[in-house]
Design a protein around this motif. Structure first.
Motif, PDB file in Angstrom:
ATOM      1  N   TYR B 224       0.820  -1.222   0.000  1.00  0.00           N
ATOM      2  CA  TYR B 224       0.000   0.000   0.000  1.00  0.00           C
ATOM      3  C   TYR B 224       0.856   1.275   0.000  1.00  0.00           C
ATOM      4  O   TYR B 224       0.522   2.258   0.652  1.00  0.00           O
ATOM      5  CB  TYR B 224      -0.972  -0.012   1.182  1.00  0.00           C
ATOM      6  CG  TYR B 224      -1.870  -1.231   1.176  1.00  0.00           C
ATOM      7  CD1 TYR B 224      -3.081  -1.205   0.492  1.00  0.00           C
ATOM      8  CD2 TYR B 224      -1.483  -2.421   1.800  1.00  0.00           C
ATOM      9  CE1 TYR B 224      -3.894  -2.333   0.453  1.00  0.00           C
ATOM     10  CE2 TYR B 224      -2.292  -3.555   1.756  1.00  0.00           C
ATOM     11  CZ  TYR B 224      -3.496  -3.497   1.092  1.00  0.00           C
ATOM     12  OH  TYR B 224      -4.289  -4.611   1.047  1.00  0.00           O
ATOM     13  N   ALA B 226       1.453   3.353  -2.391  1.00  0.00           N
ATOM     14  CA  ALA B 226       0.843   4.407  -3.217  1.00  0.00           C
ATOM     15  C   ALA B 226       1.639   4.733  -4.485  1.00  0.00           C
ATOM     16  O   ALA B 226       1.128   5.433  -5.349  1.00  0.00           O
ATOM     17  CB  ALA B 226       0.592   5.691  -2.421  1.00  0.00           C
ATOM     18  N   TYR B 351      -4.684   9.251   3.048  1.00  0.00           N
ATOM     19  CA  TYR B 351      -4.705   9.067   1.598  1.00  0.00           C
ATOM     20  C   TYR B 351      -3.310   9.135   0.966  1.00  0.00           C
ATOM     21  O   TYR B 351      -3.156   8.991  -0.230  1.00  0.00           O
ATOM     22  CB  TYR B 351      -5.662  10.084   0.951  1.00  0.00           C
ATOM     23  CG  TYR B 351      -6.238   9.596  -0.357  1.00  0.00           C
ATOM     24  CD1 TYR B 351      -7.456   8.916  -0.414  1.00  0.00           C
ATOM     25  CD2 TYR B 351      -5.564   9.793  -1.554  1.00  0.00           C
ATOM     26  CE1 TYR B 351      -7.976   8.451  -1.607  1.00  0.00           C
ATOM     27  CE2 TYR B 351      -6.076   9.329  -2.762  1.00  0.00           C
ATOM     28  CZ  TYR B 351      -7.278   8.660  -2.778  1.00  0.00           C
ATOM     29  OH  TYR B 351      -7.781   8.199  -3.972  1.00  0.00           O
ATOM     30  N   GLY B 354      -2.053   3.864  -0.289  1.00  0.00           N
ATOM     31  CA  GLY B 354      -3.024   3.343  -1.247  1.00  0.00           C
ATOM     32  C   GLY B 354      -2.374   2.375  -2.211  1.00  0.00           C
ATOM     33  O   GLY B 354      -1.203   2.028  -2.076  1.00  0.00           O
ATOM     34  N   TYR B 388      -6.083   5.360  -4.610  1.00  0.00           N
ATOM     35  CA  TYR B 388      -4.792   5.199  -5.273  1.00  0.00           C
ATOM     36  C   TYR B 388      -3.651   5.530  -4.307  1.00  0.00           C
ATOM     37  O   TYR B 388      -2.568   4.998  -4.390  1.00  0.00           O
ATOM     38  CB  TYR B 388      -4.667   6.165  -6.457  1.00  0.00           C
ATOM     39  CG  TYR B 388      -5.558   5.861  -7.628  1.00  0.00           C
ATOM     40  CD1 TYR B 388      -5.190   4.890  -8.545  1.00  0.00           C
ATOM     41  CD2 TYR B 388      -6.741   6.561  -7.843  1.00  0.00           C
ATOM     42  CE1 TYR B 388      -5.997   4.618  -9.646  1.00  0.00           C
ATOM     43  CE2 TYR B 388      -7.541   6.290  -8.936  1.00  0.00           C
ATOM     44  CZ  TYR B 388      -7.162   5.325  -9.837  1.00  0.00           C
ATOM     45  OH  TYR B 388      -7.950   5.062 -10.924  1.00  0.00           O
ATOM     46  N   GLY B 389      -3.942   6.450  -3.403  1.00  0.00           N
ATOM     47  CA  GLY B 389      -2.869   7.038  -2.614  1.00  0.00           C
ATOM     48  C   GLY B 389      -2.258   8.119  -3.477  1.00  0.00           C
ATOM     49  O   GLY B 389      -2.040   7.918  -4.669  1.00  0.00           O
TER      50      GLY B 389
END
Lengths: 276, 581
Positions: B224, B226, B351, B354, B388-389
């Motif tokens: 994750y 991103a 955020y 992601g 998405y990040g």
């Protein structure tokens, strides 16, 4: 480099005030042109105030693209209006954005090395163009790129980005002279905003480019300079990321991905990430 | 001086999912395969330590260098097309693994309706539902026939997901469980459920756990981080050809990937291909690679251009509406993926984290899952909320009405950095008689060959479905409790930005040689030893992401090529039927 916001004020780099003072002197010295101006510039750059800060990377803060100091000063002033210093933290100048842009303009991006630059070139005389707007950067929704009214001329000029920048910055100065009777760097901040807005609204004729296109390019690169990895010369000491609470590149965010609360992490740059 | 090389069984142009799957399957079956890639070599080592937003997201490190070649674009037949000059406006994947390395990972199966859209539309709504000039057609293959290829590709790629409650029948589960449910995804699913919709996790090519695929290739669990879409994965946790089909092909000893090889022509004599002509991009040397079978598995644009440059197949002429190469250009771009952005004052999402395909989706408004009797369009799309990040440069959204720069902008963009989410509708552009590709009369590449010209405009169908999608996206954001919702505006006309990779058609499959270029094994009607594989085969697009269907078609083509190498001749009998254009 701590996370304490007070450190920002203790930062030893060029504050906006110092910067304007220096560049003002340089610009003044160069009016005579030639050798004397050059010598004066050298002397000014040897001022201890500027050179002591090498530990913060300021030794890299010198122009490598703009040959005229005046062009660079206009750039600096314009970026600071776009991204000003305020109580949340430094503005474009303190972040090194003008040097970031200067460096970018001599890369393959600045000389359009990977773009299709074969003729014939269509020349747009109107200002409907918007080819530098980025959907992620726009103020109105996720897909603002598609909100541009048709027909949308694309990048069609023979000029490279670095040529567009020089032309555009000098036109900023011309418009300032015309509207306010002084150079762009000498007029007030509000007056500078008015000039920038004329470009943003496409009210200035900039043949082959479109003043709106130049403005969008200036806006986009200013934000890039504030938030790109510090290795490119902007986002000095990751201060842009600190304001944004953006942690930088990491191997993993698996520990954060399911957490409900916002997890604030210390900033880490590419240099840290690559293990230097 | 052209150097003639030793003949191989199969030469493949392109090394993305399409070329990679075909190469792996044929090399495994014992055939000598050479794949030609115009870009450079790349491995996972190229992505270690380079998580750099400016370089990859803003300067398009992984995209085609356009200095020699791009496309030209116009809206109408009577206009002069202009080149799409910058990588900001024209992003096509490059280098070993192609666009399949920088992809996000969203992996959807298309529906029974999608493969028989014309018949099923007429059956449910009558012929009048299809507007005059819309050239949609059935694929010549059904979902039931495609199912085993979908299943095979999902296992190769290690797709992590859970079935769409409204999706088509499956012969087996996804090989890996869905990715983690982040707070924004949870919020999206709760909002969708309040509205009576059926949310599920986006099926992902980002792996939820360590996995070994049927070919023995090992992939890791996603972190994750991103740096995913527009990046290669440093951890071997995004399924791409570099960690799956290309090493599988390599292990057989029957495969060679030749990088820096820019193919200029398919060589063609007496109704059959004899090989391809290519240039070494570093030395300028020209080579002829003879082969029994030529597979065009490059991007949609290149597959079309190579056939047109080589004079193979009858080019489509919009004036007579006859001919096939270049016909039914379609995709998922511009006016698609519209929706709304919601701002949440009392929430702050992580955020910066992601993954490309991390997200929630609903299929209630996809395909023909809802009644179209009272709407002024056909087809539909998935609704998605993706995490998405985002990097720091990309996350500067502010509510509309805020100035776009200056003090107020800075303040608001910092405040909202982690407080907004996008919900969008993944609808698609249908096929129309006036949307097509051919060769540009003016602009050329470094070798003097014409660029591909795209003629494309929006129709009321596009604008109507976009409005519908924006409305549905807004409803979900309201149910999620967004404080401010900014809707996308519907553009009047296509803006010549080619940044999404979902471009299709031009070498379409079908049952009738007068309206299709390839049969349902992706074998050309006009040249039995040329197979064209990729999104260029789509007669029209469906309302979900395309990659899985490209992967499945590649398995179908590999089966056909093997059959052809054993038996020869056309694999499907020609069936001329009256055209419906």
């Amino acid at each position: 480099m701590a996370d304490n916001p007070n450190d920002l004020h203790e930062h030893k780099g060029m504050s906006r005030r110092t910067f304007m003072k220096n560049t003002g002197l340089v610009a003044g010295g160069v009016v005579g042109g030639g050798l004397i101006g050059g010598l004066l510039t050298n002397q000014l750059q040897q001022k201890p105030e500027v050179q002591t800060a090498t530990d913060n990377g300021q030794i890299q803060d010198a122009r490598v693209f703009f040959s005229r100091g005046q062009d660079f000063d206009i750039l600096a002033a314009a970026t600071e209006r776009i991204y000003p210093k305020d109580d949340s933290g430094p503005g474009a100048i303190e972040l090194g954005v003008p040097y970031f842009i200067d460096k970018q303009l001599s890369t393959e991006w600045g000389v359009n090395a990977k773009e299709y630059m074969k003729g014939p070139f269509a020349v747009y005389t109107t200002n409907t163009g918007n080819h530098n707007i980025t959907k992620d950067q726009n103020k109105q929704g996720p897909n603002a790129e598609t909100q541009v009214p048709a027909p949308t001329p694309r990048y069609q000029t023979k000029m490279t980005r670095s040529e567009i920048f020089v032309t555009g910055l000098r036109e900023l100065d011309n418009v300032a002279q015309k509207e306010f009777g002084a150079s762009f760097v000498k007029i007030t901040g509000e007056q500078q905003d008015e000039v920038l807005r004329m470009f943003e609204d496409g009210k200035v004729e900039l043949k082959g480019i479109g003043s709106k296109n130049f403005f969008n390019m200036l806006l986009q690169t200013t934000l890039e300079g504030a938030y790109a990895d510090p290795v490119y010369g902007g986002n000095k000491n990751m201060m842009g990321w600190k304001m944004k609470e953006y942690p930088g590149p990491r191997a993993s965010y698996a520990a954060q991905i399911e957490v409900e609360e916002f997890v604030k992490l210390d900033q880490q740059s590419l240099r840290n990430y690559q293990g230097h | 001086m052209v150097t003639k090389l030793e003949k191989v069984d199969v030469v493949v142009v392109g090394t993305g999912w399409a070329g990679g799957v075909v190469s792996a399957e044929l090399a495994k079956a014992g055939y000598k395969v050479v794949a030609l890639e115009r870009g450079k070599n790349q491995t996972r080592d190229d992505y270690i330590g380079v998580k750099d937003e400016l370089r990859y997201t803003n300067r398009y490190e992984m995209m085609q260098n356009l200095s020699s070649e791009t496309i030209t674009s116009r809206n109408n037949l009577d206009e002069v097309a202009l080149p799409v000059r910058t990588r900001k406006e024209m992003m096509a994947g490059n280098d070993l693994g192609g666009g399949s390395v920088h992809w996000a990972g969203a992996s959807y199966r298309w529906k029974p309706y999608d493969f028989e859209i014309r018949s099923k539309t007429i059956e449910r709504y009558g012929k009048a539902k299809i507007p005059e000039g819309m050239t949609i057609q059935d694929w010549g293959i059904t979902y039931d026939e495609m199912e085993k290829y979908y299943d095979r590709w999902e296992k190769t790629a290690g797709i992590s997901g859970e079935p769409d409650p409204l999706g088509p029948d499956r012969s087996s589960d996804y090989p890996n469980p869905p990715m983690k449910e982040s707070p924004p995804i949870k919020l999206f699913k709760e909002g969708a459920k309040k509205l009576g919709l059926h949310p599920f996790q986006v099926p992902a090519g980002n792996l939820s756990q360590g996995y070994t695929n049927p070919d023995g290739e090992v992939m890791n669990a996603c972190m994750y981080c991103a740096f995913c879409t527009q990046y290669g994965c440093d951890f071997g946790a995004k399924s791409d050809p570099l960690v799956t089909v290309l090493p599988t092909a390599q292990k057989t000893g029957n495969f060679e990937a030749r990088v820096g090889s820019y193919v200029r022509r398919v060589l063609y004599k007496n109704g059959k291909a004899t090989g391809v002509l290519y240039v070494n991009t570093l030395t300028g040397e020209e080579f002829e690679q003879p082969a029994d079978v030529v597979v065009l598995a490059a991007f949609t644009f290149t597959n079309n251009r190579l056939l047109l440059l080589s004079g193979i197949g009858k080019p489509y002429d919009p004036k007579t509406r006859k001919g096939v190469i270049g016909r039914n250009y379609n995709g998922q771009f511009g006016i698609t993926f519209l929706g709304a952005r919601g701002y949440f004052e009392d929430k702050k999402f992580n955020y910066y984290a992601g993954a490309g395909a991390l997200g929630g989706a609903v299929g209630d408004y996809a395909g023909d899952n809802f009644d179209h009797t009272n709407v002024d369009f056909i087809n539909g799309g998935g609704i998605e909320m993706r995490q998405y990040g985002k990097g720091a440069i990309a996350s500067n959204h502010v509510p509309s009405g805020t100035p776009g720069w200056g003090a107020d902008y800075k303040k608001k963009s910092l405040h909202y950095t982690y407080r907004s989410l996008v919900v969008w509708y993944t609808s698609a552009n249908m096929a129309w008689w006036h949307n097509y590709v051919d060769l540009d009369p003016t602009y050329k590449d470094d070798y003097g060959d014409p660029l591909l010209r795209i003629t494309f405009k929006y129709t009321d169908q596009d604008r109507n479905i976009a409005k519908f999608g924006i409305e549905k996206s807004r409803e979900i954001l309201e149910a999620m409790g967004a404080d401010i919702i900014d809707e996308d505006q519907v553009p009047e006309e296509f803006d010549h930005v080619y940044d999404g990779g979902h471009y299709a058609g031009g070498v379409i499959m079908g049952t009738d040689p007068s309206t299709s270029a390839v049969n349902n094994y992706l074998q050309m009607w006009d040249a039995e030893n040329i197979f064209v594989v990729g999104a260029a085969n789509f007669p029209q697009f469906a309302g979900h992401h395309p990659t899985e269907t490209v992967g499945a078609l590649a398995y179908r083509a590999a089966e056909g090529i093997e059959k052809y190498l054993k038996e020869g001749g056309p694999l499907v009998a020609r069936k001329e039927v009256s055209t419906h254009v």
